[in-house]
Design an enzyme around this catalytic site. Sequence first.
Site, PDB file in Angstrom:
ATOM      1  N   LYS A  86      13.182   8.168  -6.639  1.00  0.00           N
ATOM      2  CA  LYS A  86      11.785   7.897  -6.293  1.00  0.00           C
ATOM      3  C   LYS A  86      10.909   8.472  -7.404  1.00  0.00           C
ATOM      4  O   LYS A  86      11.190   9.558  -7.918  1.00  0.00           O
ATOM      5  CB  LYS A  86      11.448   8.560  -4.954  1.00  0.00           C
ATOM      6  CG  LYS A  86      10.028   8.289  -4.465  1.00  0.00           C
ATOM      7  CD  LYS A  86       9.790   8.919  -3.092  1.00  0.00           C
ATOM      8  CE  LYS A  86       8.410   8.594  -2.551  1.00  0.00           C
ATOM      9  NZ  LYS A  86       8.178   9.200  -1.214  1.00  0.00           N
ATOM     10  N   SER A 165       6.527   6.057   2.299  1.00  0.00           N
ATOM     11  CA  SER A 165       6.154   5.796   0.933  1.00  0.00           C
ATOM     12  C   SER A 165       7.361   5.546   0.016  1.00  0.00           C
ATOM     13  O   SER A 165       7.182   5.058  -1.100  1.00  0.00           O
ATOM     14  CB  SER A 165       5.361   6.987   0.389  1.00  0.00           C
ATOM     15  OG  SER A 165       6.159   8.153   0.387  1.00  0.00           O
ATOM     16  N   SER A 189       8.435   9.486   5.286  1.00  0.00           N
ATOM     17  CA  SER A 189       8.645   8.548   4.169  1.00  0.00           C
ATOM     18  C   SER A 189      10.081   8.312   3.745  1.00  0.00           C
ATOM     19  O   SER A 189      10.335   7.444   2.908  1.00  0.00           O
ATOM     20  CB  SER A 189       7.845   9.002   2.955  1.00  0.00           C
ATOM     21  OG  SER A 189       6.512   8.598   3.105  1.00  0.00           O
TER      22      SER A 189
END
Length: 513
Positions: A86, A165, A189
């Site tokens: 990420k 997210s 997330s």
Amino acid sequence: MSMNNTPNNTDLHDLGVAELAARLAQREVSSVEVAQHFLKRIQQHEALGAFLAVDADVSLAQAKAADARLAAGERTPLLGVPLAHKDVFVTRDFPTTAGSRMLENYRSPFDATVVARLGVNPGGAGMVTLGKLNCDEFAMGSGNDNSAYKPVHNPWDVSRIPGGSSGGSAAAVAARLVPAATGTDTGGSIRQPASLTGITGIKPTYGRCSRYGMVAFASSLDQAGPMARSALDCALLLSSMAAPDPDRDSTSLDLPALDYASDLIAASAHKQGATPLKGLRIGLPKQFFGAGCSADVLQTVRAALADYEKLGATLVDVDLPLTELSIPVYYVIAPAEASSNLSRFDGVRYGHRAAHYSDLNDMYRKSRSEGFGDEAKRRIMIGAYVLSHGYYDAYYLKAQKIRRLIAQDFQKAFTQCNVIAGPVSPTVAWKIGEKSNDPVASYLADIYTLSSSLAGLPGMSVPAGFGEGGMPVGLQLIGNYFKEAQLLGAAHQYQLATDWHLRKPAGSQGVSV
Ligand code: GLN
């Protein structure tokens, strides 16, 4: 030995972390070949929007280093297997943007602890980084539609969001562009995008993984974790990710690295009709099964719980009376911490600086106005407001007090059960754009993940079936502090008995957007 005559090289992407590691260890395929295979898929599926940075030269050099370690006889569980990070984990070899224009082209001089622990550098587990994954700006969002660069599409239906997210991480794993990814979970997330894309993800206890090198959103909540197709693959990654980091993150737990995967492998001899989960008491909070949850999600979750009963678990009712308050409490505390964390982006020390300005204040104002997107600005304003003189007691302090009560309610519930279960998200993935103009609508969708985040508890999402539109639904399992092994074990037994986690989107063969 020739590495080029490998059978089934074409479907390498259907293999999970454990299976790829086994083939690499047998020297049936090289890490370079595996990396090349996945890099090609990443390119073919670029329209999904999952990746923000790819650099084949860097990845293949890492794969060569892994192959050299394999050739020298090293056999460690993740050696040579690819992953992607990420884009909130800072990396030396790739840019790090946190999904924000503010950090466009930013390069960190060091790797985040989690990246270093997993990577091919000396002392790392030997995984090969294939790139950086799209995410909501500074990890603020639930649909990956707050990325400053591009939205991510859900591989099960490209007109829908993948969750957020960590939406890039989830979409990439679900579409088989990478066998595993890192994610971060501040208020859901990891769990929510895992649920909405039909993969497995675990948010460990707060502090279990070092936050060093994670671009900070809300420091008292931020936690790293793995996202992969199965609980076993998550266990393999977590064993390398989770360890104390006392010199660099003072909130990292003083708990040694554990081999989460070995127990699961030992328990793999699941027999039909056996009750391996006998003794496990699963608490069902009535607040997680109310009118706020859509019928298709409830039905899928209940069917999964019936399977847990067949595996020997007992279901008990528990009460988490403050669940509804977790939304206002989180959306006071997280923006408060965000407004403080994002103050470092001032145009001087990091990232974007406006090209034209009249004086220092004008430079700050223009750089921040240009660099931050709408959601980041909204949170900075909310955060500054709730921390301001005159409102601090009414909002921030009050939220902190309720946060403590929420944590206490979980402890009461855990006197009746070992694990708490429910849905992850009240609906399946929604259409891209559906909630873009209504931030509160997406805040409300966080209802089932926020309370355990506020309490600092570990939680995971396990693929449990499909709901409306054939979209994936995840079962959430929440454990008590440090009970990651118990959660992974409960998920693994379910995955030995079911195949939801093995289903793949038809589009993963050739997603067109
Ligand atoms: N959806 C939540 C938010 O927007 C959680 C995000 C996260 O866990 N990073 O804040």
